[in-house]
Design a protein around this motif. Structure first.
Motif, PDB file in Angstrom:
ATOM      1  N   THR A   1       0.953  -1.175   0.025  1.00  0.00           N
ATOM      2  CA  THR A   1      -0.107  -0.044   0.096  1.00  0.00           C
ATOM      3  C   THR A   1       0.792   1.247  -0.122  1.00  0.00           C
ATOM      4  OG1 THR A   1      -0.204   0.107   2.369  1.00  0.00           O
ATOM      5  CG2 THR A   1      -2.083  -1.064   1.140  1.00  0.00           C
ATOM      6  N   HIS A   2       2.013   1.171   0.621  1.00  0.00           N
ATOM      7  CA  HIS A   2       3.080   2.433   0.504  1.00  0.00           C
ATOM      8  C   HIS A   2       4.281   2.004   1.277  1.00  0.00           C
ATOM      9  CE1 HIS A   2       1.385   2.413   4.829  1.00  0.00           C
ATOM     10  NE2 HIS A   2       2.133   3.149   5.050  1.00  0.00           N
ATOM     11  N   CYS A   3       5.238   2.858   1.081  1.00  0.00           N
ATOM     12  CA  CYS A   3       6.632   2.538   1.319  1.00  0.00           C
ATOM     13  C   CYS A   3       7.015   2.543   2.615  1.00  0.00           C
ATOM     14  CB  CYS A   3       7.186   3.593   0.607  1.00  0.00           C
ATOM     15  SG  CYS A   3       7.304   5.326   1.347  1.00  0.00           S
ATOM     16  N   HIS A   4       6.145   2.685   3.850  1.00  0.00           N
ATOM     17  CA  HIS A   4       6.615   2.468   5.048  1.00  0.00           C
ATOM     18  C   HIS A   4       7.144   1.142   5.577  1.00  0.00           C
ATOM     19  CE1 HIS A   4       4.495   6.618   6.261  1.00  0.00           C
ATOM     20  NE2 HIS A   4       5.835   6.845   5.607  1.00  0.00           N
ATOM     21  N   ALA A   5       8.208   1.183   6.343  1.00  0.00           N
ATOM     22  CA  ALA A   5       8.587  -0.168   6.524  1.00  0.00           C
ATOM     23  C   ALA A   5       8.027  -1.088   7.661  1.00  0.00           C
ATOM     24  CB  ALA A   5      10.172  -0.015   7.371  1.00  0.00           C
ATOM     25  N   ASP A   6       6.988  -0.610   8.148  1.00  0.00           N
ATOM     26  CA  ASP A   6       6.208  -1.412   8.851  1.00  0.00           C
ATOM     27  C   ASP A   6       5.067  -2.143   8.222  1.00  0.00           C
ATOM     28  OD1 ASP A   6       5.080   1.079   8.470  1.00  0.00           O
ATOM     29  OD2 ASP A   6       3.555   0.952   9.950  1.00  0.00           O
ATOM     30  N   HIS A   7       5.134  -1.799   6.835  1.00  0.00           N
ATOM     31  CA  HIS A   7       4.106  -2.645   5.930  1.00  0.00           C
ATOM     32  C   HIS A   7       4.777  -3.314   4.936  1.00  0.00           C
ATOM     33  CE1 HIS A   7       0.527  -0.097   6.958  1.00  0.00           C
ATOM     34  NE2 HIS A   7       1.444   0.602   7.430  1.00  0.00           N
ATOM     35  N   ILE A   8       6.249  -3.017   4.755  1.00  0.00           N
ATOM     36  CA  ILE A   8       6.876  -3.643   3.750  1.00  0.00           C
ATOM     37  C   ILE A   8       8.382  -4.017   3.856  1.00  0.00           C
ATOM     38  CG2 ILE A   8       5.846  -2.108   1.810  1.00  0.00           C
ATOM     39  CD1 ILE A   8       8.512  -0.999   1.501  1.00  0.00           C
TER      40      ILE A   8
ATOM     41  N   GLY B   1      -0.653  11.423   0.192  1.00  0.00           N
ATOM     42  CA  GLY B   1      -0.840  12.416   1.443  1.00  0.00           C
ATOM     43  C   GLY B   1       0.134  11.729   2.373  1.00  0.00           C
ATOM     44  N   HIS B   2      -0.170  10.512   2.933  1.00  0.00           N
ATOM     45  CA  HIS B   2       0.476   9.947   3.836  1.00  0.00           C
ATOM     46  C   HIS B   2       2.032   9.682   3.438  1.00  0.00           C
ATOM     47  CE1 HIS B   2       1.473   7.331   7.217  1.00  0.00           C
ATOM     48  NE2 HIS B   2       1.727   6.018   6.679  1.00  0.00           N
ATOM     49  N   THR B   3       1.809   8.969   2.038  1.00  0.00           N
ATOM     50  CA  THR B   3       3.226   9.217   1.255  1.00  0.00           C
ATOM     51  C   THR B   3       2.979   9.421  -0.191  1.00  0.00           C
ATOM     52  OG1 THR B   3       2.948   6.660   0.458  1.00  0.00           O
ATOM     53  CG2 THR B   3       3.936   7.172   2.635  1.00  0.00           C
TER      54      THR B   3
ATOM     55  N   GLN C   1      -5.687   1.429   4.433  1.00  0.00           N
ATOM     56  CA  GLN C   1      -4.409   1.169   5.345  1.00  0.00           C
ATOM     57  C   GLN C   1      -4.238   2.489   6.371  1.00  0.00           C
ATOM     58  OE1 GLN C   1      -2.911  -1.182   5.633  1.00  0.00           O
ATOM     59  NE2 GLN C   1      -4.043  -2.566   4.260  1.00  0.00           N
ATOM     60  N   ASP C   2      -2.969   3.165   5.927  1.00  0.00           N
ATOM     61  CA  ASP C   2      -2.631   4.173   7.021  1.00  0.00           C
ATOM     62  C   ASP C   2      -3.383   5.518   7.012  1.00  0.00           C
ATOM     63  OD1 ASP C   2      -1.102   2.179   8.176  1.00  0.00           O
ATOM     64  OD2 ASP C   2       0.962   3.285   7.797  1.00  0.00           O
ATOM     65  N   ILE C   3      -4.894   5.469   6.692  1.00  0.00           N
ATOM     66  CA  ILE C   3      -5.452   6.569   6.678  1.00  0.00           C
ATOM     67  C   ILE C   3      -5.622   7.619   8.012  1.00  0.00           C
ATOM     68  CG2 ILE C   3      -7.950   5.864   6.999  1.00  0.00           C
ATOM     69  CD1 ILE C   3      -6.794   7.895   4.076  1.00  0.00           C
TER      70      ILE C   3
HETATM   71 ZN   LIG Z   1       2.695   4.355   6.947  1.00  0.00          ZN
END
Ligand SMILES: [Zn+2]
Ligand SMILES: [Zn+2]
Length: 219
Positions: free
Chosen positions: A51-58, A129-131, A150-152
């Protein structure tokens, strides 16, 4: 939960199983164990949609690639961040992840599109927005629309280049989808439709209340 540093990980069984996000990597073995208990084999996963590039997700994506050869899919704008191994914009240090440059197999370009798995559609919409390259995914099942937003609800922190103006446009896109079920990146699932709307309103008001969207609410 697989590890406290992991985002939510969703497995969709389209006949061909698909993952949405994969956690930080700290819970990788637990994820595999949970998946096997649920009757799925990790090497059968046909795609990992991020969903996006943050390390907790990927953060675990490199493990999926190296152990199982999983196809990695994400939006073009976050793929740039991931492929250069940007430790600030992936927020890798926040989750104790040693993030290395990671090649992405499929770059999603533009504002909307469809992924197809065993004849089923998983639609994506660009919700920056978040990323810069955040996406939300949705699908129809038994007449219901299921949204992976996801991180809305995450704070729009300047140190990670969050873009409040873009975020406002994105949450309007999520309201317009009128989902019956919303699966969040950290806090679980919401439904039915009026509860999804209330959750999105809560996210919007929280951003205003915490000063991330300037002063005053526009209603
Ligand atoms: Zn995030
Ligand atoms: Zn997150």
């Amino acid at each position: 939960m697989t590890n406290v540093r992991d985002s939510a990980i969703y497995l969709i069984d389209f006949g061909e199983p698909v993952l949405i996000d994969c956690g930080s990597g700290h819970g990788f073995e637990n994820t595999i164990t949970n998946m096997r208990k649920a009757g799925f084999q990790p090497d059968n996963i046909v795609a990992l949609v991020m969903t996006h590039c943050h390390a907790d997700h990927i953060g675990a994506a490199n493990l999926w690639k190296s152990y199982f050869g999983t196809k990695l899919v994400m939006h073009d704008k976050d793929a740039d961040i991931v492929e250069r191994g940007d430790i600030r914009l992936t927020a890798a240090f926040c989750f104790d992840v040693d993030f290395k440059p990671l090649p992405v197999d499929v770059r999603l370009k533009g504002d909307v599109g469809n992924l197809e798995f065993a004849g089923h559609l998983l639609r994506w919409v660009h919700t920056p927005g978040h990323t810069p390259g955040s996406i939300s995914l949705y699908m129809e099942e038994n007449g219901e629309r299921i949204l992976f937003a996801q991180d809305i609800g995450a704070p729009l922190l300047a140190e990670f280049d969050c873009d409040p103006k873009a975020w406002l446009g994105s949450i309007q896109k999520l309201f317009a989808l009128e989902a019956d079920i919303l699966c969040d990146g950290h806090s679980g699932a919401y439904g039915p439709k009026h509860v999804v709307r209330e959750y999105l309103e809560y996210c919007l008001h929280t951003q205003y209340r915490n000063g991330y969207l300037g002063s005053g609410e526009d209603g």
